[in-house]
Design a protein around this motif. Structure first.
Motif, PDB file in Angstrom:
ATOM      1  N   GLY A 159       3.695   9.197   0.044  1.00 37.15           N
ATOM      2  CA  GLY A 159       3.641   9.481   1.435  1.00 37.15           C
ATOM      3  C   GLY A 159       4.322  10.791   1.657  1.00 37.15           C
ATOM      4  N   THR A 160       3.831  11.524   2.638  1.00 38.11           N
ATOM      5  CA  THR A 160       4.480  12.950   2.873  1.00 38.11           C
ATOM      6  C   THR A 160       5.309  12.724   4.069  1.00 38.11           C
ATOM      7  OG1 THR A 160       2.732  13.885   3.830  1.00 38.11           O
ATOM      8  CG2 THR A 160       2.820  14.048   1.434  1.00 38.11           C
ATOM      9  N   LEU A 161       6.357  13.672   4.210  1.00 37.62           N
ATOM     10  CA  LEU A 161       6.965  14.161   5.356  1.00 37.62           C
ATOM     11  C   LEU A 161       7.171  15.608   5.511  1.00 37.62           C
ATOM     12  CD1 LEU A 161       8.393  12.536   7.815  1.00 37.62           C
ATOM     13  CD2 LEU A 161      10.583  12.960   6.445  1.00 37.62           C
ATOM     14  N   ASP A 162       6.850  16.048   6.667  1.00 31.92           N
ATOM     15  CA  ASP A 162       6.842  17.594   6.822  1.00 31.92           C
ATOM     16  C   ASP A 162       8.213  18.157   7.042  1.00 31.92           C
ATOM     17  OD1 ASP A 162       6.838  16.506   9.225  1.00 31.92           O
ATOM     18  OD2 ASP A 162       5.565  17.907  10.128  1.00 31.92           O
ATOM     19  N   SER A 163       8.999  17.993   6.314  1.00 29.64           N
ATOM     20  CA  SER A 163      10.534  17.921   6.254  1.00 29.64           C
ATOM     21  C   SER A 163      10.770  19.635   6.145  1.00 29.64           C
ATOM     22  CB  SER A 163      11.400  17.523   5.187  1.00 29.64           C
ATOM     23  OG  SER A 163      11.343  16.077   5.155  1.00 29.64           O
ATOM     24  N   PHE A 164      10.300  20.355   5.156  1.00 30.72           N
ATOM     25  CA  PHE A 164      10.377  21.693   5.241  1.00 30.72           C
ATOM     26  C   PHE A 164       9.684  22.481   6.426  1.00 30.72           C
ATOM     27  CE2 PHE A 164      10.919  20.727   0.643  1.00 30.72           C
ATOM     28  CZ  PHE A 164      12.223  21.478   0.385  1.00 30.72           C
ATOM     29  N   GLY A 165       8.597  21.941   6.544  1.00 33.88           N
ATOM     30  CA  GLY A 165       8.080  22.582   7.983  1.00 33.88           C
ATOM     31  C   GLY A 165       8.987  22.394   9.256  1.00 33.88           C
ATOM     32  N   LYS A 166       9.263  21.182   9.379  1.00 35.46           N
ATOM     33  CA  LYS A 166       9.816  20.997  10.769  1.00 35.46           C
ATOM     34  C   LYS A 166      11.392  21.742  10.860  1.00 35.46           C
ATOM     35  CE  LYS A 166       8.483  16.231  11.722  1.00 35.46           C
ATOM     36  NZ  LYS A 166       8.596  15.032  11.950  1.00 35.46           N
ATOM     37  N   VAL A 167      12.026  21.887   9.793  1.00 31.81           N
ATOM     38  CA  VAL A 167      13.205  22.616   9.702  1.00 31.81           C
ATOM     39  C   VAL A 167      12.797  24.236  10.084  1.00 31.81           C
ATOM     40  CG1 VAL A 167      15.406  23.204   8.355  1.00 31.81           C
ATOM     41  CG2 VAL A 167      14.378  21.049   8.571  1.00 31.81           C
ATOM     42  N   ALA A 168      11.868  24.579   9.225  1.00 34.27           N
ATOM     43  CA  ALA A 168      11.420  26.269   9.503  1.00 34.27           C
ATOM     44  C   ALA A 168      11.066  26.499  10.736  1.00 34.27           C
ATOM     45  CB  ALA A 168      10.391  26.542   8.025  1.00 34.27           C
ATOM     46  N   ASP A 169       9.984  25.430  11.028  1.00 32.47           N
ATOM     47  CA  ASP A 169       9.785  25.920  12.456  1.00 32.47           C
ATOM     48  C   ASP A 169      10.689  25.866  13.476  1.00 32.47           C
ATOM     49  OD1 ASP A 169       7.265  25.954  11.247  1.00 32.47           O
ATOM     50  OD2 ASP A 169       6.333  24.013  11.977  1.00 32.47           O
ATOM     51  N   LEU A 219      -3.029   4.127 -11.445  1.00 31.48           N
ATOM     52  CA  LEU A 219      -4.042   3.359 -10.971  1.00 31.48           C
ATOM     53  C   LEU A 219      -4.586   2.631 -11.942  1.00 31.48           C
ATOM     54  CD1 LEU A 219      -6.376   6.325  -9.401  1.00 31.48           C
ATOM     55  CD2 LEU A 219      -5.443   4.568  -8.399  1.00 31.48           C
ATOM     56  N   ASP A 220      -4.507   2.679 -13.039  1.00 29.94           N
ATOM     57  CA  ASP A 220      -5.008   1.929 -14.326  1.00 29.94           C
ATOM     58  C   ASP A 220      -3.742   1.140 -15.046  1.00 29.94           C
ATOM     59  OD1 ASP A 220      -7.690   2.653 -13.864  1.00 29.94           O
ATOM     60  OD2 ASP A 220      -7.103   4.570 -15.236  1.00 29.94           O
ATOM     61  N   GLU A 221      -2.515   1.098 -14.457  1.00 31.13           N
ATOM     62  CA  GLU A 221      -1.460   0.262 -15.103  1.00 31.13           C
ATOM     63  C   GLU A 221      -1.820  -1.198 -15.021  1.00 31.13           C
ATOM     64  OE1 GLU A 221       1.220   1.212 -16.706  1.00 31.13           O
ATOM     65  OE2 GLU A 221       0.902   3.301 -16.741  1.00 31.13           O
ATOM     66  N   SER A 222      -1.256  -1.934 -15.757  1.00 32.00           N
ATOM     67  CA  SER A 222      -1.263  -3.438 -15.829  1.00 32.00           C
ATOM     68  C   SER A 222      -0.597  -3.900 -14.440  1.00 32.00           C
ATOM     69  CB  SER A 222      -0.848  -4.005 -17.055  1.00 32.00           C
ATOM     70  OG  SER A 222      -0.911  -5.529 -16.847  1.00 32.00           O
ATOM     71  N   LEU A 223      -0.959  -4.906 -13.804  1.00 28.29           N
ATOM     72  CA  LEU A 223      -0.112  -5.375 -12.692  1.00 28.29           C
ATOM     73  C   LEU A 223       1.249  -5.972 -13.027  1.00 28.29           C
ATOM     74  CD1 LEU A 223      -2.827  -7.157 -10.458  1.00 28.29           C
ATOM     75  CD2 LEU A 223      -1.538  -5.072 -10.094  1.00 28.29           C
ATOM     76  N   ASP A 224       1.290  -6.398 -14.393  1.00 33.63           N
ATOM     77  CA  ASP A 224       2.722  -6.991 -14.747  1.00 33.63           C
ATOM     78  C   ASP A 224       3.758  -5.707 -14.923  1.00 33.63           C
ATOM     79  OD1 ASP A 224       2.283  -5.606 -17.084  1.00 33.63           O
ATOM     80  OD2 ASP A 224       1.832  -7.271 -18.268  1.00 33.63           O
ATOM     81  N   VAL A 241       0.843  -1.281   0.036  1.00 33.80           N
ATOM     82  CA  VAL A 241       0.053   0.097  -0.078  1.00 33.80           C
ATOM     83  C   VAL A 241       0.907   1.226   0.030  1.00 33.80           C
ATOM     84  CG1 VAL A 241      -1.977  -1.097   1.217  1.00 33.80           C
ATOM     85  CG2 VAL A 241      -0.170   0.209   2.583  1.00 33.80           C
ATOM     86  N   SER A 242       0.311   2.213  -0.500  1.00 30.49           N
ATOM     87  CA  SER A 242       1.043   3.514  -0.619  1.00 30.49           C
ATOM     88  C   SER A 242       0.298   4.864   0.035  1.00 30.49           C
ATOM     89  CB  SER A 242       1.285   3.921  -1.940  1.00 30.49           C
ATOM     90  OG  SER A 242       1.763   5.367  -2.097  1.00 30.49           O
ATOM     91  N   ASN A 243       0.931   5.600   0.766  1.00 32.17           N
ATOM     92  CA  ASN A 243       0.000   6.506   1.500  1.00 32.17           C
ATOM     93  C   ASN A 243       0.137   7.884   0.194  1.00 32.17           C
ATOM     94  OD1 ASN A 243       1.553   5.921   4.368  1.00 32.17           O
ATOM     95  ND2 ASN A 243      -0.509   6.473   4.328  1.00 32.17           N
ATOM     96  N   GLY A 244       0.460   7.237  -0.624  1.00 31.78           N
ATOM     97  CA  GLY A 244       0.561   8.508  -1.684  1.00 31.78           C
ATOM     98  C   GLY A 244      -0.984   8.303  -2.893  1.00 31.78           C
ATOM     99  N   ARG A 245      -1.178   9.142  -3.646  1.00 27.22           N
ATOM    100  CA  ARG A 245      -2.234   9.018  -4.535  1.00 27.22           C
ATOM    101  C   ARG A 245      -1.718   8.189  -5.900  1.00 27.22           C
ATOM    102  NH1 ARG A 245      -6.032  14.236  -4.756  1.00 27.22           N
ATOM    103  NH2 ARG A 245      -6.686  13.315  -6.710  1.00 27.22           N
ATOM    104  N   GLY A 246      -2.650   7.494  -6.571  1.00 26.77           N
ATOM    105  CA  GLY A 246      -2.075   6.764  -7.717  1.00 26.77           C
ATOM    106  C   GLY A 246      -2.400   7.349  -8.804  1.00 26.77           C
ATOM    107  N   ASP A 247      -3.029   8.573  -8.855  1.00 26.45           N
ATOM    108  CA  ASP A 247      -3.678   9.264 -10.202  1.00 26.45           C
ATOM    109  C   ASP A 247      -2.575  10.292 -10.553  1.00 26.45           C
ATOM    110  OD1 ASP A 247      -3.911  11.202  -8.269  1.00 26.45           O
ATOM    111  OD2 ASP A 247      -6.157  11.360  -8.535  1.00 26.45           O
ATOM    112  N   GLY A 248      -1.677  10.305 -10.171  1.00 25.28           N
ATOM    113  CA  GLY A 248      -0.595  11.249 -10.736  1.00 25.28           C
ATOM    114  C   GLY A 248      -0.663  12.688 -10.063  1.00 25.28           C
ATOM    115  N   THR A 265      -6.385   7.895  -1.032  1.00 25.30           N
ATOM    116  CA  THR A 265      -7.181   8.921  -1.589  1.00 25.30           C
ATOM    117  C   THR A 265      -6.768  10.135  -1.691  1.00 25.30           C
ATOM    118  OG1 THR A 265      -8.450   9.406   0.196  1.00 25.30           O
ATOM    119  CG2 THR A 265      -9.279   7.550  -1.336  1.00 25.30           C
ATOM    120  N   ASP A 266      -5.487  10.605  -0.969  1.00 24.83           N
ATOM    121  CA  ASP A 266      -4.660  11.609  -0.998  1.00 24.83           C
ATOM    122  C   ASP A 266      -3.437  11.308  -0.417  1.00 24.83           C
ATOM    123  OD1 ASP A 266      -4.369  14.454  -1.207  1.00 24.83           O
ATOM    124  OD2 ASP A 266      -5.586  15.182   0.386  1.00 24.83           O
ATOM    125  N   ASN A 267      -2.631  12.573  -0.817  1.00 28.96           N
ATOM    126  CA  ASN A 267      -1.134  12.266  -0.546  1.00 28.96           C
ATOM    127  C   ASN A 267      -1.058  12.500   1.260  1.00 28.96           C
ATOM    128  OD1 ASN A 267      -0.031  11.895  -3.090  1.00 28.96           O
ATOM    129  ND2 ASN A 267      -0.771  13.902  -3.490  1.00 28.96           N
TER     130      ASN A 267
END
Length: 432
Positions: free
Chosen positions: A345-355, A395-400, A277-284, A411-413
Motif C-alpha cells: 500500500g502506497t503513500l505519496d510521501s516524496f510527492g507531498k514533500v516535493a510539491d 500469492l502462492d505461499e502456503s497459508l501456514d 487484506v493488503s493494498n499491495g500486490r502479492g506477486d512481488g 491487483t496493483d499497488n
C-alpha cells in the motif's frame, strides 16, 4: 553476519558564504511545509451522521464510537466493529464512514452500504488522539467491544478489526482480552492494510521533517507526527532527529516494548478467524522507484535539501542531505533495504514533500510503499530483524507461512487504505 541497519549523518561547513540573517531565514521558513503530510486523509469534513454515538472512556485514552444500524433496524444485532487508522489528532467518524462507503464501481453501492443491506451493523471506533500509544487506544477498543456485547440483541458473534493502525489496535485489544480471561465474543478479525510487521517512511524524509521544523516551528508538525508514540510503534525504521547516527531498525524503545508485549499476549488473538487484506500486490511486483537515485532537489535562499530513494542495502549508501546557512549535512545508510519500491500500500510521501517545496519530481515517483505487502499480509518473519525479502512473491505461499488464516491482495499497488472492488468483494464474501 550482516551489519545492523543504520543511518549515519556527517556534518561539515560550507567553504563559502555567511550565516543567514533573520530576514533570510524568515523568507525560507515561509516556503516550508507545515502540514501533516505522511498520512492518508480518510475522508474530509462532514460525512453521514450515525444512528447512535457512544462515549468510550477507555482508561489512558478516550474515544467515541459511531453506530450505523443495518437497514430497517433501531438496535444492534450483528455488529461489525472497525477502528480508525493512524494520523494526528482526533478521529472524524462520519468522514471515515463516507470514505469507506464511497462508490468504487459505477452502479454498485459502497462497501458499508453493502454490509448494512446484508444485515450487518457498523460500529466505527474513533480515538481522541490517534497518535498516542497503541496500547492506550486498545483500551478504547476494548470499551467498544464490551459495549457492543452489552447492547446487542441476540447472540450473533462480533466481527472486529480496523484500517491501518486500527487493525493493530484491535489485534492487541482482542489478544489482551483473551489473556485477561474476558470473552470478546468475536468470531472474525479483519485488518485492512495494517502494518503487522511495521510500516515504512523514508529515512531521509523523516530527517527533513525535523529539519523543516527547526526552520519553521509549527503545531502540529510533520516532525511531531513522526515523534508520536504511535509512529514510533508502527515504523520499522525510525530516527529521533535530523542529526541522529545509529541503528534504525526498531530504534525506538516504544516499538521494542510493543513488539515484546504483543508476543507475550500470543502475538495474535487465538479464537477468531483471522482475515487481512493488503493494498499491495502479492506477486512481488513493486513501484518503479530507482533505488539510490535522486527523487528531488530543493534550493532556497540560504537552505537546500536533496532526497534520494532508499538504496538497496550496501554500506554508506547516500540517501540525501540538507543545509541551512554554513552547516551542511549528508546522510548515508548501511544494510537498509530499498523499501520505497517494494509491493505494498502506497503513500505519496516524496510527492507531498516535493510539491510543498515546489521542487520538481516525476509524477511516477510521487508514491512509494508505506505498508509493504509482506507486512500487511502478516507473513511470518521477525518484525525487528526483518529477515525477509520484501519483494517476495507471496500469492502462492502456503497459508501456514502467514499469521492470518486468509489473505487478499489488490491487483496493483494502490494507495494505503484505498477502497477497491477486489478487496471489498473478497471481504463481503468472507463475512457472508
Amino acid at each position: 553476519m550482516t551489519a545492523a541497519p543504520r543511518i549515519d549523518v556527517s556534518t561539515s561547513l560550507r567553504e563559502s558564504g555567511a550565516e543567514p540573517t533573520s530576514e533570510e531565514l524568515a523568507k525560507v521558513a515561509a516556503t516550508l511545509p507545515s502540514d501533516v503530510l505522511f498520512t492518508v486523509p480518510l475522508g474530509s469534513a462532514g460525512g453521514r451522521e450515525p444512528d447512535a454515538t457512544w462515549s468510550l472512556p477507555g482508561g489512558r485514552a478516550t474515544g467515541t464510537a459511531a453506530v450505523y444500524y443495518a437497514n430497517g433496524r433501531t438496535h444492534l444485532q450483528k455488529p461489525f466493529l472497525f477502528a480508525d487508522g493512524f494520523s494526528y489528532g482526533p478521529s472524524n467518524l462520519p468522514a471515515l464512514f463516507d470514505y469507506f462507503n464511497s462508490p468504487y464501481e459505477d452502479g454498485r453501492p459502497g462497501f458499508f452500504d453493502q454490509l448494512l443491506a446484508r444485515g450487518v451493523d457498523i460500529v466505527l471506533i474513533g480515538f481522541a488522539e490517534r497518535h498516542t500509544h497503541i496500547q492506550h487506544n486498545a483500551e478504547v477498543a476494548i470499551q467498544a467491544i464490551s459495549r457492543a456485547i452489552a447492547e446487542r440483541n441476540g447472540s450473533e458473534p462480533l466481527t472486529v478489526g480496523g484500517v491501518s493502525m486500527g487493525g493493530i489496535v484491535t489485534r492487541y485489544a482482542l489478544a489482551k482480552m483473551e489473556n485477561d480471561g474476558s470473552d470478546h465474543e468475536t468470531a472474525t478479525y479483519l485488518s485492512y492494510d495494517s502494518p503487522h510487521n511495521g510500516a515504512w517512511i523514508p529515512l531521509i524524509l523523516q530527517q527533513l521533517a525535523y529539519f523543516f521544523e527547526k526552520l519553521a516551528p509549527a503545531e502540529p508538525s510533520q516532525a511531531a507526527l513522526i515523534r508520536s508514540p504511535a509512529a514510533q510503534q508502527l515504523l520499522w525504521a525510525w530516527v529521533p532527529d535530523a542529526k541522529y547516527s545509529g541503528e534504525v531498525a526498531t530504534a525506538s524503545d516504544l516499538r521494542k516494548d510493543f513488539v515484546r508485549e504483543l508476543a507475550d499476549l500470543g502475538n495474535f488473538p487465538r479464537r477468531p478467524r483471522l482475515l487481512g487484506v493488503s493494498n499491495g500486490r502479492g506477486d512481488g511486483v513493486g513501484r518503479p522507484l530507482p533505488a539510490g537515485e535522486t527523487a528531488f532537489d530543493w534550493q532556497a535562499l540560504v537552505a537546500s535539501a536533496t532526497a534520494r530513494f532508499q538504496p538497496d542495502h550496501g554500506t554508506d549508501q547516500r540517501i540525501g542531505g540538507m543545509h541551512a546557512g554554513l552547516e551542511l549535512r549528508r546522510s548515508t545508510t548501511t544494510d537498509v533495504p530499498a523499501l520505497d519500491g517494494v509491493p505494498g500500500g502506497t503513500l505519496d510521501s516524496f510527492g507531498k514533500v516535493a510539491d510543498a517545496l515546489k521542487a520538481k519530481i516525476s509524477e511516477e515517483h510521487h508514491s512509494g510503499a508505506f505498508v509493504p505487502a509482506v507486512s500487511a499480509a502478516a507473513l511470518k518473519y521477525d518484525p525487528i530483524a526483518w529477515d525477509i525479502d520484501p519483494n517476495l512473491s507471496i500469492l502462492d505461499e502456503s497459508l501456514d507461512r502467514f499469521h492470518l488464516d486468509d489473505v487478499a491482495f489488490d491487483t496493483d499497488n494502490t494507495p494505503h487504505s484505498a477502497v477497491s472492488g477486489v478487496l471489498v468483494d473478497w471481504i463481503i464474501d468472507r463475512l457472508s
